[in-house]
Scaffold this motif. Structure first.
Motif, short mmCIF file in Angstrom:
data_model
loop_
_atom_site.label_atom_id
_atom_site.label_comp_id
_atom_site.label_asym_id
_atom_site.label_seq_id
_atom_site.Cartn_x
_atom_site.Cartn_y
_atom_site.Cartn_z
N HIS A 1 -2.93 0.09 12.89
CA HIS A 1 -3.84 0.63 13.92
C HIS A 1 -4.90 1.50 13.24
O HIS A 1 -4.85 2.73 13.27
N LYS A 2 -5.87 0.84 12.61
CA LYS A 2 -6.88 1.53 11.81
C LYS A 2 -8.30 1.17 12.23
O LYS A 2 -9.23 1.22 11.42
N GLY A 3 -8.49 0.81 13.49
CA GLY A 3 -9.82 0.53 13.98
C GLY A 3 -10.49 -0.59 13.20
O GLY A 3 -9.94 -1.69 13.08
N ARG A 4 -11.65 -0.32 12.63
CA ARG A 4 -12.42 -1.34 11.91
C ARG A 4 -11.69 -1.84 10.66
O ARG A 4 -12.04 -2.91 10.14
N PHE A 5 -10.68 -1.10 10.19
CA PHE A 5 -10.00 -1.49 8.96
C PHE A 5 -8.58 -2.03 9.21
O PHE A 5 -7.74 -2.03 8.31
N LYS A 6 -8.35 -2.51 10.44
CA LYS A 6 -7.05 -3.12 10.75
C LYS A 6 -6.75 -4.29 9.82
O LYS A 6 -5.65 -4.39 9.26
N GLU A 7 -7.70 -5.18 9.63
CA GLU A 7 -7.47 -6.36 8.79
C GLU A 7 -7.27 -5.97 7.33
O GLU A 7 -6.55 -6.66 6.60
N TYR A 8 -7.88 -4.88 6.92
CA TYR A 8 -7.70 -4.41 5.54
C TYR A 8 -6.25 -4.02 5.30
O TYR A 8 -5.60 -4.48 4.34
N VAL A 9 -5.69 -3.19 6.17
CA VAL A 9 -4.30 -2.75 6.04
C VAL A 9 -3.34 -3.91 6.26
O VAL A 9 -2.28 -3.98 5.62
N ASP A 10 -3.75 -4.87 7.08
CA ASP A 10 -2.88 -5.99 7.42
C ASP A 10 -2.63 -6.92 6.23
O ASP A 10 -1.83 -7.84 6.33
N GLN A 11 -3.28 -6.66 5.10
CA GLN A 11 -3.04 -7.46 3.90
C GLN A 11 -1.83 -6.96 3.10
O GLN A 11 -1.34 -7.66 2.21
N ALA A 12 -1.35 -5.76 3.39
CA ALA A 12 -0.31 -5.13 2.58
C ALA A 12 1.06 -5.26 3.25
O ALA A 12 1.27 -4.71 4.33
N PRO A 13 1.99 -5.98 2.63
CA PRO A 13 3.32 -6.15 3.24
C PRO A 13 4.14 -4.86 3.21
O PRO A 13 3.88 -3.95 2.40
N LEU A 14 5.12 -4.80 4.08
CA LEU A 14 6.00 -3.64 4.20
C LEU A 14 7.43 -4.03 3.84
O LEU A 14 7.93 -5.07 4.29
N TYR A 15 8.09 -3.19 3.05
CA TYR A 15 9.48 -3.43 2.67
C TYR A 15 10.29 -2.13 2.80
O TYR A 15 9.76 -1.04 2.65
N LEU A 16 11.59 -2.30 3.04
CA LEU A 16 12.53 -1.20 2.99
C LEU A 16 13.47 -1.44 1.82
O LEU A 16 14.08 -2.51 1.70
N ILE A 17 13.60 -0.46 0.94
CA ILE A 17 14.50 -0.58 -0.21
C ILE A 17 15.93 -0.30 0.24
O ILE A 17 16.22 0.76 0.78
N THR A 18 16.81 -1.28 0.01
CA THR A 18 18.23 -1.11 0.33
C THR A 18 19.08 -0.95 -0.92
O THR A 18 20.26 -0.62 -0.83
N GLU A 19 18.51 -1.24 -2.08
CA GLU A 19 19.21 -1.06 -3.35
C GLU A 19 19.64 0.41 -3.51
O GLU A 19 18.82 1.32 -3.39
#
Length: 316
Positions: free
Chosen positions: A281-299
């Motif tokens: 939710h970054k306004g004009r830069f939504k698509e910019y942030v949408d390029q970066a995947p999200l992970y949770l470290i369980t190791e």
């Protein structure tokens, strides 16, 4: 005689030690720091217990690391790379911050050591970020340089909290009444969850219960208390938007990784669609942030893996 490479992860309560061969860890042991008079004593105990001859070591520390003597906050331990080399008969010792180590672990984590929180694929040769809400808020960036990686770490958990909704503004106003400056760690940590809970209770003119972070997250998991559910939901909203801010600042298209002790406990109860909406939710830069995947470290041992990666990169 075989010479081994030792890695250690020194926290406020426990110290974990292992022998590393590249990203493979062997003979992992966990000790209570309080059982030893010094870090060197703990390392020597491990060396003698496993009958080792150690050539090089990398030790990650939960706290600031510099070239001078390090003093642990929660115990009477003082040490330096030189003192460990001398007292433990190790040829070369590297000391790094714990989030430096976790960042170094990121390229070595497989799908079995992570939970994928988005459908984005990311870019193979791009910066990565790690952000860990736990006792505090650790942050580090990993930048690829040729075939190696360089970690950029600092005190990003202490940048100012920037509210984006009226509810968040109320929380800021509540905390501003208690602190001269409200950092993002005041919200994105175990104590941060308590702070949010107390702020929402004040907003609702309710008397807050003497809950700690575990009480509040347990109530969220079990849907046992409306105010606790609202508090963790707001915590997740603020965390997601902050992770999106990290992408805006650092272009972390290699992925944003969440570590720390809070998220693994509650991840099965997190609305990932809502979390990703807050993240992008970054306004004009939504698509910019949408390029970066999200992970949770369980190791469970990213610090040791990262210390090994740092050590072998320094050897190479």
């Amino acid at each position: 005689m075989q010479q081994d490479h030792l890695v250690a992860d020194v926290g406020g309560t426990n110290i974990r030690i292992a022998i590393a061969y590249k990203s493979e860890l062997n003979h992992i042991e966990t000790y209570k720091c309080a059982e030893f008079s010094s870090l060197e004593a703990a390392i020597n105990h491990y060396i003698e217990q496993n009958q080792l001859t150690v050539n090089k070591a990398c030790i990650c520390i939960a706290g600031a690391v510099n070239d001078e003597e390090i003093k642990m906050t929660n115990m009477d331990w003082r040490f330096s790379a030189h003192s460990i080399e001398k007292r433990c008969a190790i040829n070369k010792v590297h000391l790094i911050n714990d989030y430096h180590a976790i960042a170094m672990s990121l390229p070595h984590l497989s799908s079995t050591q992570l939970i994928t929180m988005s459908k984005r694929k990311g870019q193979a040769h791009a910066p990565k970020m790690v952000c860990g809400p736990g006792t505090g808020l650790g942050i580090a960036q990993l930048v690829p340089i040729g075939e190696q990686y360089h970690c950029i770490s600092g005190e990003g958990g202490h940048i100012a909290f920037a509210p984006t909704t009226e509810q968040q503004m109320h929380v800021l106003a509540y905390l501003f009444g208690q602190h001269k400056r409200v950092s993002i760690e005041r919200l994105l940590s175990g104590q941060g969850i308590v702070n949010i809970y107390q702020a929402l209770a004040a907003q609702a003119s309710q008397h807050p219960q003497p809950f700690d972070a575990k009480d509040i997250t347990d109530a969220f998991i079990n849907q046992a208390d409306t105010l606790c559910v609202e508090s963790v939901t707001l915590f997740l909203e603020i965390l997601a938007q902050f992770l999106g801010d990290l992408v805006l600042m650092n272009g972390a298209f290699g992925g944003v990784y969440i570590s720390g002790g809070i998220m693994p406990r509650i991840i099965e109860h997190v609305d990932l669609e809502q979390f990703n909406q807050c993240y992008t939710h970054k306004g004009r830069f939504k698509e910019y942030v949408d390029q970066a995947p999200l992970y949770l470290i369980t190791e469970p041992q990213p610090g040791l893996i990262g210390a090994a990666a740092y050590l072998y990169q320094s050897i190479d």
